[in-house]
Design a protein around this motif. Structure first.
Motif, mmCIF file in Angstrom:
data_model
loop_
_atom_site.group_PDB
_atom_site.id
_atom_site.type_symbol
_atom_site.label_atom_id
_atom_site.label_comp_id
_atom_site.label_asym_id
_atom_site.label_seq_id
_atom_site.Cartn_x
_atom_site.Cartn_y
_atom_site.Cartn_z
ATOM 1 N N GLY A 21 0.808 -1.215 0.000
ATOM 2 C CA GLY A 21 0.000 0.000 0.000
ATOM 3 C C GLY A 21 0.840 1.264 0.000
ATOM 4 O O GLY A 21 2.045 1.237 0.252
ATOM 5 N N GLY A 22 0.209 2.387 -0.314
ATOM 6 C CA GLY A 22 0.869 3.683 -0.253
ATOM 7 C C GLY A 22 1.926 3.933 -1.297
ATOM 8 O O GLY A 22 2.863 4.703 -1.076
ATOM 9 N N VAL A 23 1.780 3.300 -2.464
ATOM 10 C CA VAL A 23 2.806 3.427 -3.501
ATOM 11 C C VAL A 23 2.354 4.285 -4.687
ATOM 12 O O VAL A 23 3.115 4.479 -5.631
ATOM 13 C CB VAL A 23 3.260 2.030 -4.004
ATOM 14 C CG1 VAL A 23 3.981 1.274 -2.908
ATOM 15 C CG2 VAL A 23 2.064 1.230 -4.519
ATOM 16 N N GLY A 24 1.109 4.769 -4.653
ATOM 17 C CA GLY A 24 0.652 5.660 -5.718
ATOM 18 C C GLY A 24 -0.211 5.006 -6.771
ATOM 19 O O GLY A 24 -0.212 5.451 -7.927
ATOM 20 N N TYR A 157 -0.463 -3.022 -14.376
ATOM 21 C CA TYR A 157 0.849 -2.440 -14.073
ATOM 22 C C TYR A 157 0.939 -2.203 -12.572
ATOM 23 O O TYR A 157 -0.074 -2.183 -11.861
ATOM 24 C CB TYR A 157 1.085 -1.141 -14.857
ATOM 25 C CG TYR A 157 0.352 0.054 -14.298
ATOM 26 C CD1 TYR A 157 0.963 0.886 -13.366
ATOM 27 C CD2 TYR A 157 -0.948 0.357 -14.691
ATOM 28 C CE1 TYR A 157 0.287 1.986 -12.832
ATOM 29 C CE2 TYR A 157 -1.623 1.437 -14.170
ATOM 30 C CZ TYR A 157 -1.002 2.248 -13.241
ATOM 31 O OH TYR A 157 -1.668 3.322 -12.719
ATOM 32 N N SER A 158 2.164 -1.990 -12.093
ATOM 33 C CA SER A 158 2.387 -1.924 -10.652
ATOM 34 C C SER A 158 3.273 -0.745 -10.270
ATOM 35 O O SER A 158 4.464 -0.743 -10.595
ATOM 36 C CB SER A 158 3.053 -3.214 -10.172
ATOM 37 O OG SER A 158 2.309 -4.344 -10.552
ATOM 38 N N PRO A 159 2.718 0.243 -9.557
ATOM 39 C CA PRO A 159 3.579 1.251 -8.949
ATOM 40 C C PRO A 159 4.290 0.641 -7.737
ATOM 41 O O PRO A 159 3.732 -0.233 -7.057
ATOM 42 C CB PRO A 159 2.599 2.350 -8.507
ATOM 43 C CG PRO A 159 1.296 1.986 -9.114
ATOM 44 C CD PRO A 159 1.304 0.513 -9.331
ATOM 45 N N ILE A 160 5.482 1.099 -7.467
ATOM 46 C CA ILE A 160 6.229 0.612 -6.307
ATOM 47 C C ILE A 160 7.130 1.732 -5.816
ATOM 48 O O ILE A 160 7.555 2.587 -6.601
ATOM 49 C CB ILE A 160 7.045 -0.662 -6.665
ATOM 50 C CG1 ILE A 160 7.457 -1.424 -5.403
ATOM 51 C CG2 ILE A 160 8.238 -0.326 -7.556
ATOM 52 C CD1 ILE A 160 6.322 -2.081 -4.690
ATOM 53 N N ASP A 161 7.397 1.758 -4.520
ATOM 54 C CA ASP A 161 8.365 2.722 -3.999
ATOM 55 C C ASP A 161 9.661 1.989 -3.696
ATOM 56 O O ASP A 161 9.751 0.765 -3.813
ATOM 57 C CB ASP A 161 7.814 3.453 -2.772
ATOM 58 C CG ASP A 161 7.394 2.508 -1.660
ATOM 59 O OD1 ASP A 161 7.661 1.281 -1.773
ATOM 60 O OD2 ASP A 161 6.796 2.973 -0.674
ATOM 61 N N LEU A 162 10.686 2.753 -3.326
ATOM 62 C CA LEU A 162 12.004 2.156 -3.135
ATOM 63 C C LEU A 162 12.165 1.680 -1.697
ATOM 64 O O LEU A 162 13.016 2.141 -0.946
ATOM 65 C CB LEU A 162 13.091 3.158 -3.539
ATOM 66 C CG LEU A 162 13.113 3.472 -5.034
ATOM 67 C CD1 LEU A 162 14.094 4.584 -5.342
ATOM 68 C CD2 LEU A 162 13.435 2.225 -5.850
ATOM 69 N N ASP A 163 11.334 0.724 -1.348
ATOM 70 C CA ASP A 163 11.354 0.096 -0.039
ATOM 71 C C ASP A 163 12.087 -1.239 -0.153
ATOM 72 O O ASP A 163 12.116 -1.848 -1.234
ATOM 73 C CB ASP A 163 9.899 -0.111 0.424
ATOM 74 C CG ASP A 163 9.811 -0.759 1.779
ATOM 75 O OD1 ASP A 163 9.737 -2.005 1.825
ATOM 76 O OD2 ASP A 163 9.825 -0.031 2.790
ATOM 77 N N ILE A 164 12.642 -1.719 0.940
ATOM 78 C CA ILE A 164 13.389 -2.981 0.878
ATOM 79 C C ILE A 164 12.484 -4.165 0.519
ATOM 80 O O ILE A 164 12.967 -5.211 0.078
ATOM 81 C CB ILE A 164 14.116 -3.268 2.209
ATOM 82 C CG1 ILE A 164 13.117 -3.309 3.379
ATOM 83 C CG2 ILE A 164 15.205 -2.253 2.455
ATOM 84 C CD1 ILE A 164 13.744 -3.789 4.678
ATOM 85 N N ASN A 165 11.163 -3.981 0.695
ATOM 86 C CA ASN A 165 10.224 -5.056 0.372
ATOM 87 C C ASN A 165 9.668 -4.955 -1.046
ATOM 88 O O ASN A 165 8.759 -5.709 -1.409
ATOM 89 C CB ASN A 165 9.057 -5.043 1.360
ATOM 90 C CG ASN A 165 9.504 -5.284 2.788
ATOM 91 O OD1 ASN A 165 10.252 -6.223 3.049
ATOM 92 N ND2 ASN A 165 9.062 -4.441 3.710
ATOM 93 N N ALA A 166 10.193 -4.029 -1.847
ATOM 94 C CA ALA A 166 9.640 -3.775 -3.178
ATOM 95 C C ALA A 166 9.707 -5.007 -4.073
ATOM 96 O O ALA A 166 8.725 -5.370 -4.733
ATOM 97 C CB ALA A 166 10.369 -2.609 -3.836
ATOM 98 N N ILE A 167 10.844 -5.664 -4.124
ATOM 99 C CA ILE A 167 11.006 -6.819 -5.003
ATOM 100 C C ILE A 167 10.057 -7.941 -4.583
ATOM 101 O O ILE A 167 9.390 -8.556 -5.418
ATOM 102 C CB ILE A 167 12.463 -7.315 -5.004
ATOM 103 C CG1 ILE A 167 13.352 -6.275 -5.699
ATOM 104 C CG2 ILE A 167 12.582 -8.663 -5.712
ATOM 105 C CD1 ILE A 167 14.824 -6.613 -5.670
#
Length: 276
Positions: A21-24, A157-167
């Motif tokens: 959540g919270g990735v846009g 499609y998938s927005p993602i932030d640069l969090d360690i759990n992104a992958i």
């Protein structure tokens, strides 16, 4: 293009989905809808998120209009014959408004629910074939509403932030897509991911990349894991994006931050649409 003229061609359906959540998701989907509208396309936005951010962007914060249908109607019996009435936000941009009670459907053990949305759209949305694109916003996680959206979609499609759990988050989604594509929607394709809400970007070898070393390491690992072709764009965390998209409009202005924001959103939209 005459938006009132029925087409023999069905609309292209995009869903946005990321378990995290919270990735846009709502922000990027709103931008995609506005971008398509600006290109002369007729677009229907569908808000399956119980928070209703997509609806807030185009209808106003917490504004829900009883004269129009909401998304819970998509999960009623398709043969009820009850037509879905959408809100024409603008001539070529329409909205099927969100509702907080959609979370009840998301928690239901009735797995037949996930099949009803596609039939309701095709059978009970009067102008279904006049739309060029249908864009579906979803909540975080992998609940019934996400599954229903994926059954309807041609592309996700998938927005993602640069969090360690992104992958891990994207890997979880791609695992879910396989059984859906195999048995429920053979047309479904994952279009890729867009890195969103980056604190600061710099130009490097003709590309925009994260400024911080730790962020760049996650960026590089994402590209390595999913391939450079899967990267749809990189979008910085910018006030002009928040201000424009939350008002249902495209980013404008001559300030550097606004110009950069508009460029990054445009690049993401173009890259995604080129995946057709």
């Amino acid at each position: 293009m005459n938006n009132a003229t029925p087409s023999t061609k069905s609309p292209m359906v995009y869903a946005v989905a990321t378990p995290k959540g919270g990735v846009g998701k709502s922000t990027t989907l709103s931008a995609l809808g506005i971008n398509l509208e600006r290109k002369g396309k007729k677009v229907l936005l569908i808000d399956l998120d119980n928070i209703g951010s997509l609806t807030n962007n185009f209808q106003g914060a917490d504004v829900r209009l009883p004269e129009f249908s909401n998304v819970t109607q998509l999960f009623q019996e398709p043969d009820s014959g009850k037509q879905i009435v959408v809100n024409p936000i603008r001539e070529s941009l329409h909205l099927l408004q969100g509702d907080s009670t959609i979370s009840d459907f998301n928690r239901s053990n009735d797995m037949t629910l996930i099949l009803k949305m596609r039939d309701n759209l095709q059978d009970n949305l009067p102008d279904y074939k006049t739309y060029d694109y249908i864009l579906i916003d979803t909540p975080a996680g992998n609940g019934n509403t996400v599954m229903a959206a994926l059954i309807c979609a041609h592309r996700v499609y998938s927005p993602i932030d640069l969090d360690i759990n992104a992958i891990g988050s994207l890997a979880e989604l791609t695992k879910i897509l396989k059984p859906i594509r195999r048995s429920l929607n053979t047309n479904l394709q994952w279009a890729g991911f867009v890195i969103n809400r980056v604190p600061k970007l710099i130009s490097y070898l003709g590309k925009k990349v994260p400024h911080a070393v730790s962020d760049r390491e996650i960026y590089n690992n994402l590209v390595k894991s999913f391939g450079d072709a899967a990267l749809l764009g990189v979008i910085a965390f910018r006030t002009p994006i928040k201000n424009a998209i939350s008002a249902g409009t495209w980013v404008s202005g001559n300030e550097d931050s606004a110009v950069d924001a508009a460029f990054e959103l445009e690049q993401f939209c173009n890259n995604l649409l080129e995946k057709n």
